[in-house]
Enzyme design. Structure first.
Site, PDB file in Angstrom:
ATOM      1  N   PHE A 112       0.791  -1.228   0.000  1.00  0.00           N
ATOM      2  CA  PHE A 112       0.000   0.000   0.000  1.00  0.00           C
ATOM      3  C   PHE A 112       0.820   1.272   0.000  1.00  0.00           C
ATOM      4  O   PHE A 112       0.345   2.337  -0.400  1.00  0.00           O
ATOM      5  CB  PHE A 112      -0.963  -0.002   1.194  1.00  0.00           C
ATOM      6  CG  PHE A 112      -0.370   0.380   2.519  1.00  0.00           C
ATOM      7  CD1 PHE A 112      -0.600   1.631   3.068  1.00  0.00           C
ATOM      8  CD2 PHE A 112       0.402  -0.521   3.247  1.00  0.00           C
ATOM      9  CE1 PHE A 112      -0.074   1.987   4.301  1.00  0.00           C
ATOM     10  CE2 PHE A 112       0.928  -0.184   4.476  1.00  0.00           C
ATOM     11  CZ  PHE A 112       0.687   1.079   5.002  1.00  0.00           C
ATOM     12  N   LYS A 113       2.074   1.179   0.406  1.00  0.00           N
ATOM     13  CA  LYS A 113       2.908   2.371   0.451  1.00  0.00           C
ATOM     14  C   LYS A 113       3.119   2.984  -0.940  1.00  0.00           C
ATOM     15  O   LYS A 113       3.477   4.152  -1.068  1.00  0.00           O
ATOM     16  CB  LYS A 113       4.264   2.050   1.077  1.00  0.00           C
ATOM     17  CG  LYS A 113       4.195   1.413   2.466  1.00  0.00           C
ATOM     18  CD  LYS A 113       3.604   2.336   3.496  1.00  0.00           C
ATOM     19  CE  LYS A 113       3.465   1.683   4.855  1.00  0.00           C
ATOM     20  NZ  LYS A 113       4.708   1.404   5.536  1.00  0.00           N
ATOM     21  N   ASP A 114       2.882   2.190  -2.002  1.00  0.00           N
ATOM     22  CA  ASP A 114       3.049   2.707  -3.359  1.00  0.00           C
ATOM     23  C   ASP A 114       2.136   3.891  -3.636  1.00  0.00           C
ATOM     24  O   ASP A 114       2.487   4.782  -4.419  1.00  0.00           O
ATOM     25  CB  ASP A 114       2.756   1.611  -4.389  1.00  0.00           C
ATOM     26  CG  ASP A 114       3.854   0.574  -4.477  1.00  0.00           C
ATOM     27  OD1 ASP A 114       5.031   0.931  -4.285  1.00  0.00           O
ATOM     28  OD2 ASP A 114       3.541  -0.608  -4.723  1.00  0.00           O
ATOM     29  N   LEU A 117       3.965   6.837  -2.173  1.00  0.00           N
ATOM     30  CA  LEU A 117       5.366   7.009  -2.537  1.00  0.00           C
ATOM     31  C   LEU A 117       5.627   7.027  -4.038  1.00  0.00           C
ATOM     32  O   LEU A 117       6.724   7.359  -4.466  1.00  0.00           O
ATOM     33  CB  LEU A 117       6.210   5.939  -1.840  1.00  0.00           C
ATOM     34  CG  LEU A 117       6.350   6.252  -0.349  1.00  0.00           C
ATOM     35  CD1 LEU A 117       6.860   5.047   0.428  1.00  0.00           C
ATOM     36  CD2 LEU A 117       7.274   7.437  -0.135  1.00  0.00           C
ATOM     37  N   THR A 147       7.648   0.437   3.400  1.00  0.00           N
ATOM     38  CA  THR A 147       7.932   1.834   3.058  1.00  0.00           C
ATOM     39  C   THR A 147       9.255   1.971   2.330  1.00  0.00           C
ATOM     40  O   THR A 147       9.373   2.734   1.364  1.00  0.00           O
ATOM     41  CB  THR A 147       7.947   2.711   4.323  1.00  0.00           C
ATOM     42  OG1 THR A 147       6.633   2.784   4.855  1.00  0.00           O
ATOM     43  CG2 THR A 147       8.405   4.130   4.010  1.00  0.00           C
TER      44      THR A 147
END
Length: 499
Positions: A112-114, A117, A147
């Site tokens: 989900f950090k995509d 980021l 992350t």
């Protein structure tokens, strides 16, 4: 929209200034001055849009010093089909009439950090231009797993930036480690820290508040910034996908416009669930926010008792991205619940720093419990849940999502609350094949990481992500381990000795 630090009455800054700085000079976190509101009429308009359109609309409420064209260009670059394969970008899968899964793992690093980021580099470079800064932005990141790779992937070879990622030695899955140590790019560095995530996170914060180092680096043309969720530019994009998920449920006829949903989030650093809180207070029809923890259940205890105490055993679990005892983004929520009384908030944070614990007053605890529910799952329960969800629904979830699934089920049993629920699914099950294989299929994981990916693909009938399989042919570039007190010197050496 102005932004204020959680720890002082310092002058307000613009969103661009907040994004460039990452952490406020006083060590606090930036927050917008108010909750912008989205009406049901505006929400109906969002239903008819694609993900990119929704992102521009929601981000424009918070990043008011960006033009709509700037936001549209950044969003288009971040969420292109080359990076996010499914047409919906963030698809919602319904397991039954009540339980819906927001899949946040279809980006380039399968986590989900995509969402934040891939967008942050575009926001940051635009912010540097807006603030007239001609220095090279040095992005420092502490990661518990996802992350780090997402930040590396987002910033690799982006002009005017460098990025250094710290991860806990032995504190990530091997696949997560390989994603980082094989990273391509001339402007990247990756270091493992001899300690846990909290050691790495504390070390990064200390670097940010080291004024002599800041001045030395500034003299050499460098500006420190962050891609952790302490940076508001990380958190704002996460608000978008909760609005988008709600719109997808309305569009599919699963809920009616204006109907409330509950949201259950597997939680470590508190950023993902804080984004859901922000979505709710901006007008998204949300009832309970359900905070799901693993065996490092400091948040469960806090939301139950009002006591935050990191003085406890630390566990390495099968859900490593949640192996955290200091949840940085909780500070933002407490600041709001303190009535934006920064002195009161700073008292709690000072206690956490000096004593490792604090206790909020009864009024704050009452506010917390009015909106949040909490629970946790240990590794055994997590494995059982993976198996149950596969057997019952034919749905394969990773270890973090399984924690949320279990906590949601326990919440419903305890309360009888059958409000439609959205579960935030934060990573592909293939990132944690070692744990998912025996849990879902009773199969012993064999061979190396890539053999296990193939084994899980065969057992599940699902395709292993090429983003993971492709790591097999890449050399490991970064193998250095540093002690927590050596992090600053490592950053300094990397920047100044390689000019």
């Amino acid at each position: 929209m102005n932004y204020f630090s959680t720890r002082s009455g310092a002058p307000a800054v613009s969103s661009a200034q907040a994004i460039v700085a990452g952490l406020a000079p006083d060590g606090g976190l930036y927050l917008p001055e108010r909750f912008p509101q989205v009406s049901l009429q505006q929400l109906q308009a969002l239903v008819e849009m694609d993900y990119e359109g929704r992102a521009v609309e929601i981000l424009s409420l918070f990043l008011t010093d960006f033009s709509r064209q700037e936001l549209a260009d950044a969003v288009a670059a971040a969420y292109s089909r080359e990076k996010f394969a499914p047409p919906q970008v963030a698809p919602v899968v319904s397991l039954d009439d009540r339980t819906h899964v927001l899949e946040l793992f279809h980006g380039p690093t399968c986590a989900f950090k995509d969402f934040a980021l891939q967008l942050l580099p575009h926001l940051l470079t635009a912010s540097l231009r807006k603030t007239g800064c001609d220095k090279t932005a040095v992005i420092l990141v502490a990661t518990s797993g996802d992350t780090g790779k997402a930040a590396l992937e987002g910033f690799a070879d982006v002009a005017g930036t460098k990025i250094c990622v710290f991860y806990p030695d032995g504190g990530t899955s091997n696949m997560q480690r390989l994603q980082m140590t094989t990273q391509k790019g001339d402007n990247v560095d990756v270091l493992s820290v001899a300690g846990n995530f909290d050691n790495a996170q504390t070390g990064v914060k200390r670097i940010f508040t080291d004024r002599p180092l800041e001045e030395e680096l500034a003299g050499k043309g460098f500006l420190l910034s962050s891609a952790n969720s302490i940076n508001w530019g990380r958190l704002a994009p996460q608000i978008v996908y909760y609005f988008s998920a709600y719109c997808e449920l309305v569009k599919a006829g699963k809920i009616s416009l204006g109907q409330r949903i509950n949201i259950c989030v597997p939680t470590g650093n508190f950023g993902n669930i804080l984004a859901a809180y922000y979505a709710k207070h901006c007008g998204l029809p949300v009832g309970r926010l359900i905070c799901a923890s693993n065996q490092n259940n400091v948040l469960t205890d806090f939301l139950t008792t009002g006591v935050y105490d990191r003085n406890r055993a630390f566990y390495l679990t099968t859900s490593p991205s949640m192996d955290i005892l200091i949840s940085s983004n909780l500070e933002r929520l407490l600041y709001l619940l303190c009535g934006r009384d920064w002195a009161k908030l700073k008292g709690y944070m000072d206690q956490l720093s000096s004593q490792g614990r604090y206790q909020v007053d009864a009024a704050i605890l009452e506010q917390l419990q009015a909106e949040f529910a909490a629970g946790y799952a240990d590794d055994t329960t997590t494995a059982q849940t993976i198996h149950q969800v596969w057997e019952r629904n034919g749905y394969l979830c990773d270890t973090h999502t399984a924690v949320a699934m279990h906590v949601l089920e326990e919440y419903v049993k305890k309360t009888g609350d059958n409000t439609p629920a959205l579960v935030s699914s934060t990573a592909s099950p293939f990132k944690f094949a070692d744990a998912v294989l025996p849990a879902a299929f009773g199969a012993q994981a064999k061979g190396d990481d890539f053999d296990r990916l193939a084994q899980l693909a065969e057992a599940s009938g699902l395709a292993a992500p090429q983003e993971l399989m492709g790591l097999k042919s890449l050399p490991e570039r970064f193998t250095q381990v540093v002690p927590p007190d050596g992090m600053k010197q490592a950053v300094r050496a990397w920047l100044l000795e390689n000019q």
